[in-house]
Design an enzyme around this catalytic site. Structure first.
Site, PDB file in Angstrom:
ATOM      1  CB  CYS A  97      11.394  60.986   0.759  1.00 34.86           C
ATOM      2  SG  CYS A  97      10.596  59.593   1.606  1.00 34.86           S
ATOM      3  CE  LYS A 122      -3.865  54.861   3.750  1.00 31.57           C
ATOM      4  NZ  LYS A 122      -4.044  55.947   4.686  1.00 31.57           N
ATOM      5  CD  GLN A 150      14.738  55.268 -17.405  1.00 33.78           C
ATOM      6  OE1 GLN A 150      14.317  56.331 -16.954  1.00 33.78           O
ATOM      7  NE2 GLN A 150      14.161  54.107 -17.148  1.00 33.78           N
ATOM      8  CE1 TYR A 170       7.041  59.255 -18.997  1.00 34.53           C
ATOM      9  CE2 TYR A 170       6.886  56.988 -18.224  1.00 34.53           C
ATOM     10  CZ  TYR A 170       6.974  58.342 -17.963  1.00 34.53           C
ATOM     11  OH  TYR A 170       6.988  58.791 -16.671  1.00 34.53           O
ATOM     12  N   GLY A 229      12.178  51.266  -6.074  1.00 35.93           N
ATOM     13  CA  GLY A 229      12.342  52.694  -6.273  1.00 35.93           C
ATOM     14  C   GLY A 229      12.224  53.487  -4.997  1.00 35.93           C
ATOM     15  NE  ARG A 230       7.942  57.510  -6.388  1.00 32.96           N
ATOM     16  CZ  ARG A 230       8.431  57.364  -7.624  1.00 32.96           C
ATOM     17  NH1 ARG A 230       8.834  56.181  -8.039  1.00 32.96           N
ATOM     18  NH2 ARG A 230       8.523  58.390  -8.449  1.00 32.96           N
ATOM     19  NE  ARG A 289      11.310  51.438 -15.340  1.00 28.86           N
ATOM     20  CZ  ARG A 289      10.646  50.659 -14.481  1.00 28.86           C
ATOM     21  NH1 ARG A 289      10.553  49.361 -14.690  1.00 28.86           N
ATOM     22  NH2 ARG A 289      10.102  51.188 -13.397  1.00 28.86           N
ATOM     23  CD  GLU A 293      -0.528  61.283  22.769  1.00 32.49           C
ATOM     24  OE1 GLU A 293      -1.769  61.152  22.785  1.00 32.49           O
ATOM     25  OE2 GLU A 293       0.062  62.059  21.983  1.00 32.49           O
TER      26      GLU A 293
END
Length: 687
Positions: free
Chosen positions: A412, A480, A106, A199, A357-358, A247, A462
């Site tokens: 990450c 969540k 890219q 962009y 992606g992530r 993109r 614990e």
């Protein structure tokens, strides 16, 4: 493999190039095969190459690394002028092709007004003399140049200059030359970045950012001319058979500068609406593009391109499926895509492939795990952006992100090994020890996992009947879901590794269990503010999140940090009337907190008229109201059936650090999921 995923594992073509399956690694800044924010300018990035190769080995069909600026960010050298990095790229392509995957590089024309200026760079951009002195190293004025004179997205007091026609022509030439060198290196295709996300190329296409009167402004054809001339240049240099992807943001989802649209909102679009997009997609296809790699948004509506937890799953799919009806080339969809939904869309012809992606940062092996029917083994991405892309902005700042974070993106929070494979690795121990971990939150669980993998005997103590610690409360809101999945993943890993867990076991400093080493992960407790009436009428954030106390219709949240804002969002979605009181001049005014996440919350409250009182202090809490002192000297009385305190935490370590005692997570310094998990690795690797 489950039948519902089968459509993802069928071949498809981009032009004449066949891809083995329908899963695409979405390009992410930081996974750049040519590193770009290091001294000396761009180079072949071996750390990114290691990550990309691992993803390819685990069954991703098409790999697209992060952006390669056609002109180096540092030093200002054109990418095509450095031939050595392309020789290294050629060697890498041989390794990658051995996996059966394909790869596109890219390339980007630049950022324009979206360039994330930090305070020092903003100073250069505003001061021509200083910028001239710095230009041999970094040219802030050039990096922020846009179609027209525009406000920078990040630094409110910086305006961009208009890029010149000569600079446009130089960029077009650079795309062609760089693509030619990529082709010679064995790269399977290129992607042009980007008529997407606001962009530089996208700014040319959008009326609200393009006020030019030359051949690159005004009419529809002129606004899209820059992108069209780039693909024609690439095809001239590389041939019609060389695939070129674009993109592309289907819709801008933008209402004003620094103000985006909410999912499902009826609003007036100032960027690219669907009617224009239908025309633009066909125009770009006819110009020569072979694929559209799609999502939505601009930097003014950044949460569409980088969806946080609060955005719906598959948030861009409906728009991408619509735009596919207007082109004959493949269309790919990105944006919190779920494999079952992506597979269904592929099977029904709505899209040609799904881009992710992530999730690849959280677990580079997730595709092969799906193929093997091991979904419970997949470490989830929780969409926090706290390590991968934590560009930050709040009132009065430029990009309030540490320089080390800017230079090292696509790490990450839940998987420290991504882009840090040399620093974080599991090395078997030759001296096994018994390690007692006091506290079973996410940090404690991660420490136990790494210790067990290394060969140590780790045991968790614990004090409650459940693992997860304060993260159980953080994961409580319905949006969540991925946080809940992370806790479940950690529990599954500990069970598989045979880690012994002692529930309802409260350790005291004078009654420590027998062990060689101790990891103290006892977390933090809520701060208390001496406000009249607080002790009688206010509850802690965790009391609400864990369902210990119920709330009425009108709820005042004291504290506009991340937790307070997420509670307000949860209350709003449940039909309550939340009101936020914050002493600072903006919500979530902290460093290294991604703007995609924070701007969603700010825009959501603004759009839905959730009352937010900034620069405000609480004078008194009563059984029916909260009295708030405002900056202008007025006092307002807010109706309150209930009051929730969300004013931060302070550490509560069981022991102090010593030779064989290690403090982990919030009990050492209050942080976030990233500091808990990375801290666990830091300790567990050294024992």
């Amino acid at each position: 493999m489950k039948q519902e995923y089968e459509a993802l594992f069928t071949p498809w073509k981009i032009g004449n190039l066949e891809i083995k399956n329908r899963i695409v690694l979405a390009p992410m800044g930081g996974t750049c095969i040519f590193g770009w924010m290091e001294p000396g300018g761009s180079h072949f990035d071996k750390e990114a190459a290691r990550l990309l190769l691992k993803i390819a080995k685990h069954d991703c069909g098409l790999i697209i690394p992060g952006i390669a600026p056609v002109k180096d960010m540092l030093g200002g050298k054109w990418l095509y002028q450095n031939k050595r990095k392309f020789a290294e790229l050629a060697e890498f392509m041989d390794e990658l092709h051995a996996t059966g995957a394909k790869m596109f590089v890219q390339m980007t024309a630049g950022f324009g007004r979206s360039f994330a200026l930090t305070a020092p760079l903003a100073m250069l951009a505003k001061n021509k003399a200083l910028n001239t002195l710095a230009k041999p190293y970094i040219d802030a004025e050039y990096l922020t140049a846009a179609p027209s004179v525009l406000p920078n997205r990040w630094a409110d007091d910086v305006t961009t200059r208009a890029i010149t026609e000569k600079e446009i022509k130089d960029i077009i030439y650079a795309f062609g030359e760089t693509a030619r060198l990529c082709k010679e290196a064995g790269v399977d295709g290129v992607e042009v970045h980007a008529v997407h996300e606001g962009y530089l190329l996208d700014q040319f296409t959008l009326k609200y950012t393009n006020k030019r009167t030359d051949d690159y402004g005004g009419s529809f054809e002129n606004r899209y001319r820059f992108a069209a001339e780039i693909v024609k240049e690439i095809k001239d240099k590389c041939g019609d058979d060389f695939p070129v992807s674009l993109r592309y943001s289907v819709r801008s989802m933008t209402k004003a500068f620094q103000y985006g649209a909410m999912p499902g909102e009826d609003f007036e679009e100032i960027g690219r609406d669907m009617e224009e997009s239908e025309r633009a997609a066909k125009f770009l296809q006819d110009a020569g593009y072979d694929m559209l790699n799609c999502d939505n948004g601009t930097y003014d509506a950044w949460y569409w391109a980088h969806p946080p937890q609060y955005m719906p799953q598959n948030c861009n799919l409906e728009d991408v499926e619509h735009i596919k009806k207007f082109v004959d080339i493949p269309v790919v969809c990105a944006g919190k895509m779920e494999p079952d939904v992506g597979a269904k869309a592929v099977k029904e012809g709505g899209i040609d492939a799904m881009a992710v992606g992530r999730q690849f940062l959280a677990d580079p092996k997730w595709v092969s795990k799906i193929k093997k029917g091991r979904e419970e083994e997949i470490r989830p991405c929780i969409c926090c952006h706290s390590a991968c892309f934590n560009l930050t902005k709040h009132n009065g700042t430029a990009n309030d992100q540490d320089l080390t974070e800017s230079a090292g993106m696509c790490k990450c929070a839940v998987n420290p090994r991504s882009m840090q494979s040399k620093k974080y690795r599991v090395k078997p121990t030759d001296k096994p020890k018994r390690v007692a971990i006091i506290g079973g939150g996410v940090g404690g669980m991660e420490a136990a996992r790494i210790l067990a993998l290394r060969g140590h005997e780790a045991e968790i103590y614990e004090k409650t009947s459940e693992l997860g610690g304060v993260f159980i409360a953080a994961a409580a809101p319905e949006f969540k879901e991925k946080d809940k999945q992370l806790i479940a993943w950690q529990k599954h890993q500990l069970k598989k590794l045979g880690v012994k867990i002692h529930y309802n076991y409260e350790v005291k400093p004078d009654s420590l269990p027998s062990a060689d080493e101790y990891i103290i992960a006892t977390g933090a407790e809520a701060n208390r503010i001496p406000i009249p009436g607080a002790a009688d009428y206010a509850m802690d954030a965790t009391d609400y999140l864990l369902g210990r106390k119920q709330v009425g219709k009108d709820v005042v949240i004291i504290g506009g940090g991340l937790t307070g804002c997420e509670i307000a969002l949860d209350l709003f979605r449940k039909g309550k009337n939340p009101q936020i009181v914050e002493m600072k001049d903006d919500l979530i005014a902290v460093k290294n907190m991604c703007l995609a996440n924070t701007s969603y919350l700010r825009d959501c409250f603004k759009t839905n008229k959730v009352p937010v009182y900034l620069n405000a202090g609480v004078a008194e809490i009563t059984d029916k109201s909260v009295k708030v002192n405002l900056k202008d000297g007025r006092t307002v009385e807010l109706p309150a059936d209930d009051v929730i305190m969300s004013v931060g935490y302070h550490p509560i370590p069981l022991l102090q650090a010593a030779k064989n005692v290690h403090l982990l997570g919030d009990c050492k310094k209050v942080g976030n999921i990233r500091s808990a998990i990375w801290g666990a690795w830091d300790i567990a690797m050294k024992i």
